[in-house]
Design a protein around this motif. Structure first.
Motif, PDB file in Angstrom:
ATOM      1  N   PRO A  97       0.832  -1.213   0.000  1.00  0.00           N
ATOM      2  CA  PRO A  97       0.000   0.000   0.000  1.00  0.00           C
ATOM      3  C   PRO A  97       0.863   1.259   0.000  1.00  0.00           C
ATOM      4  N   GLY A  98       0.389   2.279  -0.718  1.00  0.00           N
ATOM      5  CA  GLY A  98       1.129   3.534  -0.793  1.00  0.00           C
ATOM      6  C   GLY A  98       2.288   3.509  -1.755  1.00  0.00           C
ATOM      7  N   LYS A  99       2.451   2.420  -2.480  1.00  0.00           N
ATOM      8  CA  LYS A  99       3.557   2.283  -3.441  1.00  0.00           C
ATOM      9  C   LYS A  99       2.979   2.078  -4.840  1.00  0.00           C
ATOM     10  N   VAL A 100       3.706   2.536  -5.818  1.00  0.00           N
ATOM     11  CA  VAL A 100       3.344   2.288  -7.210  1.00  0.00           C
ATOM     12  C   VAL A 100       4.583   1.771  -7.928  1.00  0.00           C
ATOM     13  N   GLY A 101       4.392   0.718  -8.699  1.00  0.00           N
ATOM     14  CA  GLY A 101       5.485   0.154  -9.480  1.00  0.00           C
ATOM     15  C   GLY A 101       5.467   0.704 -10.893  1.00  0.00           C
ATOM     16  N   ARG A 102       6.659   0.727 -11.486  1.00  0.00           N
ATOM     17  CA  ARG A 102       6.800   1.164 -12.873  1.00  0.00           C
ATOM     18  C   ARG A 102       7.629   0.143 -13.623  1.00  0.00           C
ATOM     19  N   GLN A 103       7.177  -0.203 -14.794  1.00  0.00           N
ATOM     20  CA  GLN A 103       7.887  -1.187 -15.610  1.00  0.00           C
ATOM     21  C   GLN A 103       8.020  -0.654 -17.025  1.00  0.00           C
ATOM     22  N   SER A 104       9.217  -0.694 -17.537  1.00  0.00           N
ATOM     23  CA  SER A 104       9.429  -0.337 -18.940  1.00  0.00           C
ATOM     24  C   SER A 104      10.190  -1.469 -19.612  1.00  0.00           C
ATOM     25  N   GLN A 105       9.807  -1.730 -20.845  1.00  0.00           N
ATOM     26  CA  GLN A 105      10.449  -2.790 -21.616  1.00  0.00           C
ATOM     27  C   GLN A 105      10.700  -2.303 -23.038  1.00  0.00           C
ATOM     28  N   ALA A 106      11.835  -2.695 -23.579  1.00  0.00           N
ATOM     29  CA  ALA A 106      12.119  -2.520 -25.004  1.00  0.00           C
ATOM     30  C   ALA A 106      11.986  -3.898 -25.638  1.00  0.00           C
ATOM     31  N   TRP A 107      11.155  -3.997 -26.662  1.00  0.00           N
ATOM     32  CA  TRP A 107      10.910  -5.253 -27.376  1.00  0.00           C
ATOM     33  C   TRP A 107      11.472  -5.139 -28.790  1.00  0.00           C
ATOM     34  N   ALA A 108      12.066  -6.218 -29.280  1.00  0.00           N
ATOM     35  CA  ALA A 108      12.555  -6.273 -30.658  1.00  0.00           C
ATOM     36  C   ALA A 108      12.092  -7.579 -31.294  1.00  0.00           C
ATOM     37  N   ARG A 109      11.820  -7.508 -32.586  1.00  0.00           N
ATOM     38  CA  ARG A 109      11.399  -8.712 -33.317  1.00  0.00           C
ATOM     39  C   ARG A 109      12.639  -9.460 -33.808  1.00  0.00           C
ATOM     40  N   PHE A 110      12.680 -10.743 -33.510  1.00  0.00           N
ATOM     41  CA  PHE A 110      13.725 -11.644 -33.976  1.00  0.00           C
ATOM     42  C   PHE A 110      13.056 -12.762 -34.766  1.00  0.00           C
ATOM     43  N   GLU A 112      12.670 -15.699 -34.016  1.00  0.00           N
ATOM     44  CA  GLU A 112      11.864 -16.532 -33.105  1.00  0.00           C
ATOM     45  C   GLU A 112      10.674 -15.780 -32.511  1.00  0.00           C
ATOM     46  N   GLY A 113      10.537 -14.482 -32.812  1.00  0.00           N
ATOM     47  CA  GLY A 113       9.396 -13.702 -32.335  1.00  0.00           C
ATOM     48  C   GLY A 113       9.826 -12.478 -31.549  1.00  0.00           C
ATOM     49  N   TRP A 114       8.869 -11.819 -30.927  1.00  0.00           N
ATOM     50  CA  TRP A 114       9.128 -10.625 -30.129  1.00  0.00           C
ATOM     51  C   TRP A 114       9.796 -10.999 -28.825  1.00  0.00           C
ATOM     52  N   ARG A 115      10.866 -10.275 -28.480  1.00  0.00           N
ATOM     53  CA  ARG A 115      11.619 -10.546 -27.261  1.00  0.00           C
ATOM     54  C   ARG A 115      11.969  -9.239 -26.562  1.00  0.00           C
ATOM     55  N   VAL A 116      11.961  -9.267 -25.225  1.00  0.00           N
ATOM     56  CA  VAL A 116      12.413  -8.133 -24.428  1.00  0.00           C
ATOM     57  C   VAL A 116      13.934  -8.093 -24.508  1.00  0.00           C
ATOM     58  N   VAL A 117      14.482  -6.933 -24.838  1.00  0.00           N
ATOM     59  CA  VAL A 117      15.938  -6.777 -24.892  1.00  0.00           C
ATOM     60  C   VAL A 117      16.453  -5.906 -23.752  1.00  0.00           C
ATOM     61  N   ALA A 118      15.557  -5.140 -23.128  1.00  0.00           N
ATOM     62  CA  ALA A 118      15.930  -4.333 -21.969  1.00  0.00           C
ATOM     63  C   ALA A 118      14.670  -4.078 -21.157  1.00  0.00           C
ATOM     64  N   ALA A 119      14.806  -4.130 -19.833  1.00  0.00           N
ATOM     65  CA  ALA A 119      13.664  -3.904 -18.944  1.00  0.00           C
ATOM     66  C   ALA A 119      14.124  -3.179 -17.685  1.00  0.00           C
ATOM     67  N   HIS A 120      13.212  -2.424 -17.119  1.00  0.00           N
ATOM     68  CA  HIS A 120      13.474  -1.706 -15.876  1.00  0.00           C
ATOM     69  C   HIS A 120      12.209  -1.756 -15.032  1.00  0.00           C
ATOM     70  N   VAL A 121      12.355  -2.168 -13.792  1.00  0.00           N
ATOM     71  CA  VAL A 121      11.253  -2.218 -12.839  1.00  0.00           C
ATOM     72  C   VAL A 121      11.663  -1.449 -11.607  1.00  0.00           C
ATOM     73  N   SER A 122      10.789  -0.587 -11.128  1.00  0.00           N
ATOM     74  CA  SER A 122      11.060   0.125  -9.889  1.00  0.00           C
ATOM     75  C   SER A 122       9.754   0.353  -9.150  1.00  0.00           C
ATOM     76  N   VAL A 123       9.864   0.560  -7.855  1.00  0.00           N
ATOM     77  CA  VAL A 123       8.710   0.843  -7.020  1.00  0.00           C
ATOM     78  C   VAL A 123       9.023   2.116  -6.241  1.00  0.00           C
ATOM     79  N   VAL A 124       8.086   3.044  -6.231  1.00  0.00           N
ATOM     80  CA  VAL A 124       8.270   4.322  -5.556  1.00  0.00           C
ATOM     81  C   VAL A 124       7.054   4.623  -4.680  1.00  0.00           C
ATOM     82  N   ALA A 125       7.220   5.545  -3.761  1.00  0.00           N
ATOM     83  CA  ALA A 125       6.090   6.013  -2.961  1.00  0.00           C
ATOM     84  C   ALA A 125       5.101   6.714  -3.879  1.00  0.00           C
ATOM     85  N   GLU A 126       3.833   6.528  -3.575  1.00  0.00           N
ATOM     86  CA  GLU A 126       2.793   7.140  -4.395  1.00  0.00           C
ATOM     87  C   GLU A 126       2.802   8.643  -4.305  1.00  0.00           C
TER      88      GLU A 126
END
Length: 126
Positions: A97-110, A112-126
């Motif tokens: 409670p009182g926290k919000v998460g943030r997720q960003s991803q960079a996807w590229a087509r290969f 074999e299909g779409w794949r995440v090549v970079a990701a960032h996850v963080s949680v901060v106070a609301e």
């Protein structure tokens, strides 16, 4: 460059939804499949910095499978041409409670299909 070609955007949205289902159910094989298997793939997590698929794989396999449910907000998926996309979302978890998460991803087509090549996850106070 065309932005948000409808059929390309639908492909990335489907891959992102598949990733989200795998994340909240701790489906490690699918999570591993959807990240590009290479040393250049990066994932910055809430408490870890992972360089290369080997580090990401070790993290995923050791991660506890409880408390993964979350609610997404303000998800924005944007495609650039036919082979690159970004996915950004905010999320909330009942156990944070009182926290919000943030997720960003960079996807590229290969081949074999779409794949995440970079990701960032963080949680901060609301």
């Amino acid at each position: 460059m065309e932005i948000d070609i409808p059929e390309v955007k639908a492909e990335v949205e489907a891959a992102f939804s598949r990733y989200e289902r795998a994340l909240v159910t701790n489906d490690v094989p699918v999570l591993e499949e959807l990240f590009r298997d290479g040393p250049e793939t990066i994932r910055y997590g809430a408490a870890e910095n992972l360089y290369g698929m080997e580090e990401i794989r070790a993290f995923r396999r050791a991660r506890p499978s409880v408390g993964l449910a979350r609610t997404l907000e303000r998800t924005v998926i944007t495609t650039y041409g036919r082979d690159f996309a970004t996915a950004n979302t905010m999320f909330r978890r009942e156990g944070q409670p009182g926290k919000v998460g943030r997720q960003s991803q960079a996807w590229a087509r290969f081949p074999e299909g779409w794949r995440v090549v970079a990701a960032h996850v963080s949680v901060v106070a609301e």
